[in-house]
Scaffold this motif. Structure first.
Motif, mmCIF file in Angstrom:
data_model
loop_
_atom_site.group_PDB
_atom_site.id
_atom_site.type_symbol
_atom_site.label_atom_id
_atom_site.label_comp_id
_atom_site.label_asym_id
_atom_site.label_seq_id
_atom_site.Cartn_x
_atom_site.Cartn_y
_atom_site.Cartn_z
ATOM 1 N N ASP A 481 0.812 -1.217 0.000
ATOM 2 C CA ASP A 481 0.000 0.000 0.000
ATOM 3 C C ASP A 481 0.846 1.269 0.000
ATOM 4 N N THR A 492 -3.043 -1.340 -2.790
ATOM 5 C CA THR A 492 -3.477 -1.692 -1.443
ATOM 6 C C THR A 492 -2.754 -2.966 -1.037
ATOM 7 N N GLN A 493 -2.845 -3.294 0.239
ATOM 8 C CA GLN A 493 -2.243 -4.550 0.667
ATOM 9 C C GLN A 493 -2.875 -5.739 -0.051
#
Length: 587
Positions: A481, A492-493
């Protein structure tokens, strides 16, 4: 070729270096002990691909879509392919191929300069006057495609200067094609353009004979349309747009020949051993310790290092970056002196819960693609310390030895000679890791948490392995992220939790892939109990044609840098930039 340099960024920090002329090492670092560096070269099958595929562009209605007679446009030959949108005159196709002109006086347009003229290669890459069989995504490989030009072991090329002969090979010398429109089209295109776009093999390409191949396993993603198109191309075209492995191989050899004040070794991903796949250590870090302080450049056998790069076989069915990094951690460890690596990673490796690899309670779901149970996930008694293994290879039709966990030779050939040296792995890879999660993550994380390891922002590392599928705070390492996945768009993760065609993988949201955890472990652990200080190993990543957030997360976790490269010049510069950064780093 023009150089294009694209650097990954995280908020508040640029990972990479300035574009421009690159000195190998800052002068101030020359007084330091030479760094210990292993080049980890991606040898996955995907490295056979061209960086830019040959085009599938066509003008609707320009070519017949069906035909009833062999040798005529539109004919669908079940043994050869569909002769649809073939030739070299379709306006859309000609426009897409305008980067090449065999009659141009400019070598960067006509491809007359052999890309890699290394005399130690078994054949020049690529001869301008020769024609080669290709697919739209890669040179046709003998192990999976017919007709072919690339040998099974990557040591030679099959080609011909005879346009008639190479065209006849496309239809397997079938006499029905003699003096037909397709025959004349192929020959004319090669003579006038230097390329011919041939038939499209059927959509169902799991043909074990190789004529229509390549075959695909259930756990491999579908091939792009370009992979189904047969081409015949001049070596001039391949000199301008060679396969990824040819570019990476040459750039690495160039750096090996010119780098100074550094100990170097070469490794690739290992063969498929079921779960954990130890890397191939192709050449130990050298020169020996006795020739390293000060470094004796004459003791570094650059020719041999270049030859092991030449001999690399780019046919790995996985892109196992994390597993290879873990194995190289063992190589850098003090195992032969004090047994440190086995004290950490002999089974059982702590108490992993279901959903993680290892004993006694580890395991995961069965493969969604069939054929393999997940209950044995990393559970062999020697899983993380495997010895070399002999296995039958159907491509070479003989038994081959797969690598085991490699440790340093010790003595004068220790991987780390003194506590004042910086140590690093430079990964050269064509994309995000795949099928790469068979590492003892629970043990690595428990060791790091016990020593109070911290994330780059100063927050303590956490890890909770209990019930990972439903635990919202399992912890571990995931910095995706902090990077862009496309210009102006942060990842994003979850972008590093990719699971498609990537079994086995973790079950914990935010940590389903463990490659960055491995890099974090190597850069935050003291790998040698026989030397003062903290003997860490940093990870630098060169993404060849890829800036995937996971590659950037690996570099940040490894306290290294990420570089994006898209051509020969930027790839070579990325390697030099990495060496420069390593030379300036503290141990």
């Amino acid at each position: 070729m023009n150089s294009r340099w694209s650097r990954g960024t995280r908020r508040g920090l640029v990972l990479g270096g300035m574009m421009g002329a690159v000195g190998l090492l800052p002068l101030a670092s020359q007084a330091q002990s030479p760094a210990n560096v292993i080049f980890l070269l991606d040898n996955s099958e995907s490295m056979q691909d061209f960086s830019t595929y040959l085009p599938e562009a066509f003008t609707p209605g320009y070519s017949p879509t069906s035909g009833t007679t062999a040798g005529y446009p539109g004919y669908n030959d079940p043994n050869i392919g569909h002769f649809i949108n073939t030739g070299c005159s379709d306006p859309a196709l000609v426009a897409e191929m305008s980067w090449f002109d065999k009659d141009s006086p400019d070598p960067e347009k006509n491809g007359s300069v052999v890309y890699d003229s290394d005399p130690d290669l078994s054949s020049p890459t690529f001869a301008p006057a020769q024609f080669y069989h290709s697919r739209g995504r890669r040179i046709a490989w003998a192990a999976e495609e017919l007709p072919y030009s690339l040998s099974p072991d990557f040591t030679g090329l099959s080609s011909s200067s005879d346009a008639q002969y190479v065209c006849r090979q496309v239809w397997d010398f079938n006499s029905k094609y003699k003096d037909t429109p397709i025959w004349n089209e192929c020959i004319s295109c090669l003579q006038t353009k230097g390329w011919w776009r041939g038939p499209l093999v059927p959509a169902a390409i799991n043909d074990k004979s190789g004529k229509l191949g390549p075959p695909r396993a259930n756990d491999e993603p579908p091939l792009p349309q370009e992979a189904k198109r047969k081409w015949v191309v001049s070596g001039r075209i391949l000199n301008l747009r060679p396969p990824k492995f040819v570019v990476a191989r040459k750039a690495l050899k160039d750096v090996i020949q010119t780098a100074s004040h550094v100990r170097m070794g070469v490794a690739t991903f290992g063969g498929d051993r079921g779960w954990f796949d130890p890397p191939w250590m192709l050449e130990d870090v050298s020169p020996g310790c006795s020739a390293s302080s000060p470094i004796n450049e004459t003791q570094l056998n650059r020719a041999h290092l270049a030859n092991v790069v030449n001999d690399t076989r780019f046919r790995n069915n996985e892109r196992s970056t994390g597993e290879a990094l873990f194995g190289l951690g063992g190589y850098f460890s003090s195992q032969v002196t004090d047994g440190q690596w086995t004290s950490w990673f002999s089974q059982p490796v702590g108490t992993p819960y279901w959903g993680w690899p290892g004993l006694p309670s580890g395991g995961t779901y069965d493969s969604p693609y069939g054929g393999q149970a997940g209950s044995g996930y990393g559970k062999a008694s020697d899983e993380w310390l495997k010895a070399p293994y002999s296995s039958y290879d159907p491509i070479y039709q003989t038994y081959v030895t797969l690598p085991g966990q490699r440790f340093e030779r010790g003595g004068d050939y220790r991987s780390i000679c003194s506590e004042t040296q910086a140590n690093a792995v430079i990964v050269v890879t064509g994309g995000e890791p795949r099928s790469d999660n068979s590492v003892p993550i629970t043990k690595m994380m428990s060791l790091l948490v016990a020593q109070g390891a911290q994330h780059p922002n100063g927050q303590p590392l956490t890890f909770d392995p209990i019930n990972p599928e439903f635990n919202p705070n399992s912890g571990g390492v995931n910095y995706c992220d902090q990077f862009e996945k496309s210009p102006g768009v942060l990842a994003t993760q979850a972008d590093c939790d990719y699971t498609e065609y990537n079994w086995p993988h973790g079950l914990a949201a935010g940590n389903k892939n463990f490659m960055d955890d491995v890099a974090f472990f190597l850069s935050h652990s003291d790998l040698r109990g026989d030397l003062p200080g903290t003997q860490r190993v940093r990870t630098y990543v060169v993404g060849y044609g890829s800036s995937h957030p996971m590659l950037q997360s690996i570099a940040l976790a490894g306290q290294g840098s990420f570089f994006r490269a898209d051509d020969t010049t930027s790839l070579r510069n990325a390697l030099l930039q990495s060496l420069s950064a390593i030379g300036a780093a503290t141990p």
